[in-house]
Design a protein around this motif. Structure first.
Motif, mmCIF file in Angstrom:
data_model
loop_
_atom_site.group_PDB
_atom_site.id
_atom_site.type_symbol
_atom_site.label_atom_id
_atom_site.label_comp_id
_atom_site.label_asym_id
_atom_site.label_seq_id
_atom_site.Cartn_x
_atom_site.Cartn_y
_atom_site.Cartn_z
ATOM 1 N N HIS A 197 0.831 -1.204 0.000
ATOM 2 C CA HIS A 197 0.000 0.000 0.000
ATOM 3 C C HIS A 197 0.871 1.262 0.000
ATOM 4 O O HIS A 197 0.536 2.255 -0.669
ATOM 5 C CB HIS A 197 -0.926 -0.011 1.215
ATOM 6 N N VAL A 279 -1.669 6.522 3.092
ATOM 7 C CA VAL A 279 -2.306 5.201 3.007
ATOM 8 C C VAL A 279 -3.499 5.127 3.946
ATOM 9 O O VAL A 279 -4.594 4.657 3.568
ATOM 10 C CB VAL A 279 -1.279 4.097 3.343
ATOM 11 N N VAL A 280 -3.297 5.588 5.170
ATOM 12 C CA VAL A 280 -4.387 5.549 6.153
ATOM 13 C C VAL A 280 -5.569 6.391 5.681
ATOM 14 O O VAL A 280 -6.731 5.975 5.781
ATOM 15 C CB VAL A 280 -3.861 6.038 7.515
ATOM 16 N N ARG A 282 -6.451 7.153 2.612
ATOM 17 C CA ARG A 282 -7.136 6.526 1.490
ATOM 18 C C ARG A 282 -7.945 5.303 1.904
ATOM 19 O O ARG A 282 -8.829 4.866 1.176
ATOM 20 C CB ARG A 282 -6.124 6.133 0.421
ATOM 21 N N MET A 283 -7.641 4.753 3.074
ATOM 22 C CA MET A 283 -8.451 3.659 3.602
ATOM 23 C C MET A 283 -9.707 4.165 4.294
ATOM 24 O O MET A 283 -10.522 3.378 4.783
ATOM 25 C CB MET A 283 -7.630 2.823 4.595
ATOM 26 N N VAL A 299 -6.154 0.001 10.958
ATOM 27 C CA VAL A 299 -5.535 -0.373 9.677
ATOM 28 C C VAL A 299 -5.248 -1.865 9.633
ATOM 29 O O VAL A 299 -5.515 -2.537 8.628
ATOM 30 C CB VAL A 299 -4.241 0.439 9.455
ATOM 31 N N ILE A 302 -8.287 -3.914 8.970
ATOM 32 C CA ILE A 302 -8.691 -3.876 7.555
ATOM 33 C C ILE A 302 -7.800 -4.785 6.710
ATOM 34 O O ILE A 302 -8.271 -5.530 5.854
ATOM 35 C CB ILE A 302 -8.638 -2.430 7.027
ATOM 36 N N LEU A 303 -6.489 -4.747 6.973
ATOM 37 C CA LEU A 303 -5.555 -5.533 6.166
ATOM 38 C C LEU A 303 -5.710 -7.023 6.401
ATOM 39 O O LEU A 303 -5.448 -7.830 5.508
ATOM 40 C CB LEU A 303 -4.116 -5.111 6.457
#
Length: 310
Positions: A197, A279-280, A282-283, A299, A302-303
């Motif tokens: 990511h 990245v955070v 955009r999540m 995070v 989610i991953l």
């Protein structure tokens, strides 16, 4: 478009010649010369000149057909050797950054632990001796000679080998594991999970820097593979200059590989530092300031969400 394709093909041909054909021709030359010279007359220039003269004056090579066939055989042999060694470069990378088998990894880790422990014991011994000497001289009222320089030297040697007790099979793998550990300590995230990511949102300059160092590491592994190939040629032909050149290439490749890893690790960490908040965001996770442990936990959830079977 035609001009672009022509330039692209020209650069590809130049790269192919530089990476494969050039070292391959050197390898073929070493095999041919080594086969003729042997061990006892390895540096006999008169014998080598006579051999070259006999090849040049051979009628078979003075005819166009014979010359073309000989050149084709040499170029084909060089290309095959180049392709084989390029493939072997991937094996060298796996030897420098091994992931298995388990017995091999455990054997290397145990060996590195013993070396690190000896360096650690030397540091502790000097530190204890310096402390005892300080106490003893204070009782006597004598000035104590500082051993700080010696202790710093020993600590530098230990840290150059490994800053902590080794748990990876090679120095390069230990440095990469250090990046993983620091990212986990800083952000409570697994670098392997977050890296794809981070790479996807990184800008072109960051990617170019990392890819350039990664290419340098691949080139270093290829250099070491050429060294191993020349050692193999020396073992077959008994021409010791090929062995000397092979050892030189092995040492050079290893030093270049270590240097590349030494640059790659901080680049990876800096890429995470610079791009993680992006990245955070955009999540869909709010992160106005630093990446807090709560944000990191969200995070990670989610991953690591499981994909249902269909």
């Amino acid at each position: 478009m035609n001009t672009f394709l022509q330039e692209l093909s020209k650069k590809a041909a130049e790269r192919w010649a530089a990476v494969l054909l050039g070292p391959g021709l050197l390898f073929v030359a070493c095999v041919l010369v080594g086969r003729h010279q042997g061990f006892t007359r390895a540096l006999d220039l008169a014998r080598l000149r006579a051999y070259v003269r006999s090849v040049v004056t051979d009628k078979a090579y003075q005819q166009p057909a014979g010359l073309v066939v000989a050149a084709a055989i040499v170029l084909l042999s060089a290309a095959v050797a180049g392709l084989a060694v390029s493939s072997a470069g991937g094996l060298v990378e796996r030897l420098w950054l091994p992931a298995g088998p388990d017995w091999y990894v455990r054997l290397l880790v145990g060996w590195r632990e013993r070396r690190w422990s000896r360096k650690q014991r030397a540091c502790l011994a000097v530190e204890a001796e310096a402390r005892q000497e300080l106490v003893r001289n204070r009782r006597r009222g004598v000035d104590t000679h500082s051993r700080a320089a010696e202790l710093r030297r020993l600590l530098a040697r230990r840290n150059a080998y490994s800053e902590r007790r080794p748990d990876e099979p090679t120095w390069m793998a230990q440095r990469m594991a250090g990046a993983t550990a620091r990212v986990a300590e800083r952000y409570r995230m697994d670098l392997a999970e977050i890296w794809p990511h981070v790479w996807s949102v990184a800008d072109g300059q960051v990617r170019d820097d990392i890819q350039g160092v990664r290419d340098s590491f691949t080139g270093a592994a290829r250099t070491a593979a050429w060294g191993a190939a020349l050692l193999g040629a020396a073992a077959v032909t008994f021409w010791w200059p090929a062995a000397a050149l092979g050892v030189l290439l092995l040492v050079t490749g290893r030093r270049r590989g270590r240097a590349a890893i030494g640059i790659l690790v901080p680049l990876i960490e800096s890429a995470v530092d610079l791009c993680l908040r992006d990245v955070v965001g955009r999540m869909g996770i709010a992160c106005p300031d630093a990446v807090t442990p709560d944000v990191a936990d969200r995070v990670v959830r989610i991953l690591r969400v499981s994909v249902p079977d269909t």
